[in-house]
Scaffold this active site. Sequence first.
Site, short mmCIF file in Angstrom:
data_model
loop_
_atom_site.label_atom_id
_atom_site.label_comp_id
_atom_site.label_asym_id
_atom_site.label_seq_id
_atom_site.Cartn_x
_atom_site.Cartn_y
_atom_site.Cartn_z
N ARG A 75 -0.53 -5.84 8.53
CA ARG A 75 0.51 -5.46 7.57
C ARG A 75 1.90 -5.53 8.18
O ARG A 75 2.84 -4.97 7.66
CB ARG A 75 0.24 -4.04 7.06
N ASN A 77 -3.84 3.66 11.95
CA ASN A 77 -2.56 4.12 11.43
C ASN A 77 -2.10 3.19 10.31
O ASN A 77 -1.92 1.99 10.54
CB ASN A 77 -1.53 4.11 12.56
N GLU A 78 -1.97 3.71 9.10
CA GLU A 78 -1.45 2.92 7.97
C GLU A 78 -2.27 1.64 7.73
O GLU A 78 -1.75 0.64 7.27
CB GLU A 78 0.02 2.50 8.22
N GLN A 79 -3.53 1.69 8.13
CA GLN A 79 -4.33 0.48 7.91
C GLN A 79 -5.81 0.87 8.02
O GLN A 79 -6.17 1.70 8.84
CB GLN A 79 -4.00 -0.58 8.97
#
Lengths: 263, 229
Positions: free
Chosen positions: B161, B201-203
Site C-alpha cells: 500500500r 500495521n495498516e495491512q
Amino acid sequence: MAQIGKTLLDSGWLAARSTEVNDDGEKLTTTNPPSLGPKSPWMEAAVPGTVLGTLLKNKSIPDPFYGLENETITDIADSGRDYYTFWFSTQFHCKRLLNQYVHLNFRAINYSAEVYLNGHEIVLPKGMFRRHTLDVTDILRPDSDNLLAVIVHPPDHPGTIPPQGGQGGDHEIGKDVAAQYVEGWDWICPIRDRNTGIWDEVSISVTGPVRIIDPHLVSTFYDDYERAYLHVTAELENKSTWNAECSVNIQVTAELENGVCLV
Amino acid sequence: EHLHTENVLIPARGNIHHTFKPLYLYKPELWWPNGMGKQNLYDVLITVAVKEFGESDSWMQPFGFRKIESDIDSVTGGRLFKINGEPIFIRGGNWILSDGLLRLSKERYRTDIKFHADMNMNMIRCWGGGLAERPEFYHFCDVYGLLVWQEFWITGDVDGRGDPVSNPNGPLDHDLFLLCARDTIKLLRNHPSLALWVGGNEQVPPEDINEALKQDLRLHPYFTTQLLP
C-alpha cells in the site's frame, strides 16, 4: 563441573570486517584465533548488538543520531553487503560431566550466519526473528577455552534509499523477514547496516540427559475466578542413548510482600 | 497444593510433548493491568530429574493468572477488551523500539515501560515495522501492568500500500515468515501482558500467511471445554 543452567556469553567479544580477515572460520577457531593489536583488523565488539553498534563503540563512525552525521556513514546500498558482513568472535570455558549436554543458543541474529566452534562449521538459516539452538556437546574442549567465531551476513535485500527518502526506502527490505524501519521512515533516518548482527543474547545451556523445551502455560477460570487451573505442556528431549525414566515437577510460588514465599 | 510431580518415560534420543494434569488453584491472586489492580505474579518452576542421574534441567517463568478477551464491538466497530471479565478502557502508547541500533538493555526497558505506567497507560502497541519485542520488554510489561499489542513484520507502506506499490504478496519466503512467527510465539506466549497478536500495521498479511497465523493462534479447543470438578 559445569553447573546445570544457562550462562550468557556477553563479554570478551571481538569483531572484524570480513573483507579484512584472511583466515577462514576453521583457522580462526583453531590455529589462528583473533587478537587485538595496532595492525589487527579486530576490535572490541558489543554483543548483543549490531555492526554499527560495534563500530560506534570503537568510534569508527560518528553517532548516526546526532545532527547530519548519518549522512557521513556509508550506506550498504553504496558499499555492498560485504562491507557490513562481519566476524564476531569470543572464547568460553565449559567443563561438562559425563551425561551432561551443552547447547549454544542465539536468541536472534540478523540476517544469516555461519558459526565455527573449535574448527567445526554450523550454518545458521536466514531470518531475523528466530532462535538458533545448537548441540555442541561433542565439539567442546573439556580442558581449555573453546573458540567461537560467527560470520554474520546482512539481509538479502537491503534496498537503496531514494534521494527523497520515504517510508521504508525502496521497500526492498520487505522481501526479507526482518525489521522494515531500517530503510528509514518518517521518524528515523536509514540504518546504514540494516541492523546486521548478533542483536539478541547468546548463551550456553548445560543440562543432564533430558532437557525442557518451550513450556506453554495457560490458565482457565471457573466459578467467577474462584476456581482456576494451570495447564502446562512442555516438550522434553532425551539426548541420551538409553530410555530415561524421569520425574517432572511443577511448583507454583507466590512471592508475597517482604520476600515471604507461599508454595 | 501448588506442587505437582509426574513420572514420564522418554525413549532414547527421543522427544515427547508432555501435558500435565491441570493444576488446581483456589482463588489465585489475579494479574491486572495498570490502574485496575495488582500485577500479581507467581513463579512457575518446572524441573526434570532423571533416575540415576538427578536434576537434569529446570525452567522458571513469572506467570500471571488472568483472562484476556477482545472482540469487535458491533456498534462502534472498535475492539473491546475485557480483563478477568471486566471491561477496560484502553489508554495506549505507540512503541517502535528502544534504539535504532538495537542497543537493547533491561535498564532501558524498565525505565521506558515504567514511564508508560506512570503516564497512566495500560497498553503498548508494538509497531509492525519494528521488532517482535524481547522477553525483557515483556517482563517489565508484566511487572508494570502494560498490556501488549504485538504486530508481525508487515507494514502497509512496504507491503502493498506504499508509494511505489511494492511487495503486494509480502516477503518472498512465506514459510520463513511463518517459521519466524511460530518461534516468536513460543518465545513470548507465557507473558501475562501479551494481549493481542496483530498481522501487521495498516495491512493484512498475504492470505496464506494470515490464515496460518489465525489457525496457529486460535485458543486451543482443549481450553474452551468446561472442566467439571
